[in-house]
Design an enzyme around this catalytic site. Structure first.
Site, PDB file in Angstrom:
ATOM      1  N   GLY A 165      18.963  51.248   9.482  1.00  0.00           N
ATOM      2  CA  GLY A 165      20.040  50.252   9.412  1.00  0.00           C
ATOM      3  C   GLY A 165      21.441  50.786   9.177  1.00  0.00           C
ATOM      4  CB  SER A 166      23.105  54.090   9.450  1.00  0.00           C
ATOM      5  OG  SER A 166      22.915  54.480  10.792  1.00  0.00           O
ATOM      6  CG  MET A 181      12.271  51.061  16.783  1.00  0.00           C
ATOM      7  SD  MET A 181      13.272  52.079  17.897  1.00  0.00           S
ATOM      8  CE  MET A 181      12.028  53.231  18.453  1.00  0.00           C
ATOM      9  CB  ILE A 239      10.826  46.085  25.155  1.00  0.00           C
ATOM     10  CG1 ILE A 239      11.016  47.607  24.966  1.00  0.00           C
ATOM     11  CG2 ILE A 239      11.432  45.618  26.480  1.00  0.00           C
ATOM     12  CD1 ILE A 239      10.313  48.457  25.998  1.00  0.00           C
ATOM     13  CG  LEU A 240      14.477  41.525  22.492  1.00  0.00           C
ATOM     14  CD1 LEU A 240      15.987  41.339  22.346  1.00  0.00           C
ATOM     15  CD2 LEU A 240      13.735  40.618  21.515  1.00  0.00           C
ATOM     16  CG  ASN A 255      20.312  48.725  22.554  1.00  0.00           C
ATOM     17  OD1 ASN A 255      20.091  48.747  21.333  1.00  0.00           O
ATOM     18  ND2 ASN A 255      19.765  49.597  23.386  1.00  0.00           N
ATOM     19  CG  HIS A 263      20.153  54.592  24.465  1.00  0.00           C
ATOM     20  ND1 HIS A 263      18.835  54.397  24.111  1.00  0.00           N
ATOM     21  CD2 HIS A 263      20.184  55.718  25.220  1.00  0.00           C
ATOM     22  CE1 HIS A 263      18.099  55.355  24.644  1.00  0.00           C
ATOM     23  NE2 HIS A 263      18.889  56.167  25.319  1.00  0.00           N
ATOM     24  CG  ASP A 289      17.669  52.163  26.699  1.00  0.00           C
ATOM     25  OD1 ASP A 289      18.026  51.306  25.882  1.00  0.00           O
ATOM     26  OD2 ASP A 289      16.785  53.001  26.447  1.00  0.00           O
ATOM     27  CD  GLU A 294      23.857  56.002  17.329  1.00  0.00           C
ATOM     28  OE1 GLU A 294      23.434  54.931  16.869  1.00  0.00           O
ATOM     29  OE2 GLU A 294      23.114  56.965  17.593  1.00  0.00           O
TER      30      GLU A 294
HETATM   31  C1  GRF Z   1      20.414  54.865  16.419  1.00  0.00           C
HETATM   32  O1  GRF Z   1      20.447  56.209  16.779  1.00  0.00           O
HETATM   33  C2  GRF Z   1      20.552  53.974  17.632  1.00  0.00           C
HETATM   34  O2  GRF Z   1      21.363  54.509  18.618  1.00  0.00           O
HETATM   35  C3  GRF Z   1      19.131  53.901  18.127  1.00  0.00           C
HETATM   36  O3  GRF Z   1      18.355  53.845  16.958  1.00  0.00           O
HETATM   37  C4  GRF Z   1      19.047  54.464  15.882  1.00  0.00           C
HETATM   38  C5  GRF Z   1      19.144  53.461  14.783  1.00  0.00           C
HETATM   39  O4  GRF Z   1      19.710  54.005  13.613  1.00  0.00           O
HETATM   40  N1  GRF Z   1      18.956  52.800  19.020  1.00  0.00           N
HETATM   41  P1  GRF Z   1      20.109  53.065  12.411  1.00  0.00           P
HETATM   42  O5  GRF Z   1      18.876  52.251  12.056  1.00  0.00           O
HETATM   43  O6  GRF Z   1      21.227  52.178  12.864  1.00  0.00           O
HETATM   44  O7  GRF Z   1      20.521  53.977  11.300  1.00  0.00           O
END
Ligand code: GRF
Length: 193
Positions: free
Chosen positions: A20-21, A95, A97-98, A112, A114, A150, A179
């Site tokens: 959840g960062s 994680m 897939i909708l 999303n 990625h 994706d 990100e």
């Molecule tokens: C991130 O690297 C994001 O790009 C990918 O999953 C990871 C999630 O990290 N889809 P966090 O849970 O947001 O820390």
């Protein structure tokens, strides 16, 4: 920076499965004056997702749904989304897939993030794949979600240099910093701010 004085913020749900960062960075962004979004709901498929702690810390409603029966889970999510008048969904390390049906319901309203420079390295193990292919750069992409994994329209990307010393872990760490920067920027871009 544009200030949305007099505008109602767009009610947003963040979907997570783990750490959840990105959720945390989006919550922080949502609290700034320039943010067009408020975060009103956190959805997870995983009771043990570490990121769920941010729901408690920031007092945001959280809902957890098992995806063993995807159709049922999505039905329940839809009810929550209607209940909280959610108008934007941000997937952040979600994680599952909708389904096409679910995505169609929210066309143009699901984003999303990625950890690769899409269209390169869709799916999992992106960092290992980029290193194996001796890429000089990798990075991250925020994109709209469509029915193909994706593959939706790209909104924003940031590049990161890959050095000879990089491992999947060190590369992931560098990319994560980017990100956290691009997800808020991509949201501003989506709303032409
Ligand atoms: C991130 O690297 C994001 O790009 C990918 O999953 C990871 C999630 O990290 N889809 P966090 O849970 O947001 O820390």
């Amino acid at each position: 920076m544009v200030q949305l004085i007099g505008f109602k913020k767009i009610k947003t749900a963040i979907f997570i499965s783990g750490r959840g960062s990105n959720l945390k960075s989006l919550i922080k962004f949502s609290k700034t004056k320039s943010s067009p979004i408020s975060i009103d709901l956190i959805i997870s498929n995983n009771h043990n997702a570490k990121g769920l702690k941010y729901a408690n810390i920031f007092k945001i409603k959280k809902k957890i749904f098992r995806f063993k029966d995807k159709t049922l889970a999505e039905k329940k999510i839809l009810l929550e989304i209607r209940k909280y008048k959610i108008n934007l969904i941000c997937l952040a390390g979600f994680m599952e897939i909708l389904s096409k049906k679910f995505i169609k319901n929210f066309k143009g309203k699901i984003l999303n993030i990625h950890p690769s420079l899409l269209p390169k390295y869709k799916g999992l193990n992106t960092h290992q794949k980029a290193i194996n292919n001796k890429e000089s750069y990798s990075g991250c992409t925020v994109h709209f979600v469509n029915h193909k994994l994706d593959s939706g329209k790209i909104i924003l990307q940031n590049k990161v240099k890959i050095t000879k010393k990089d491992t999947p872990k060190s590369l992931a760490k560098k990319i994560l910093v980017q990100e956290h920067k691009i997800y808020p920027k991509a949201i501003l871009k989506v709303f032409n701010l």
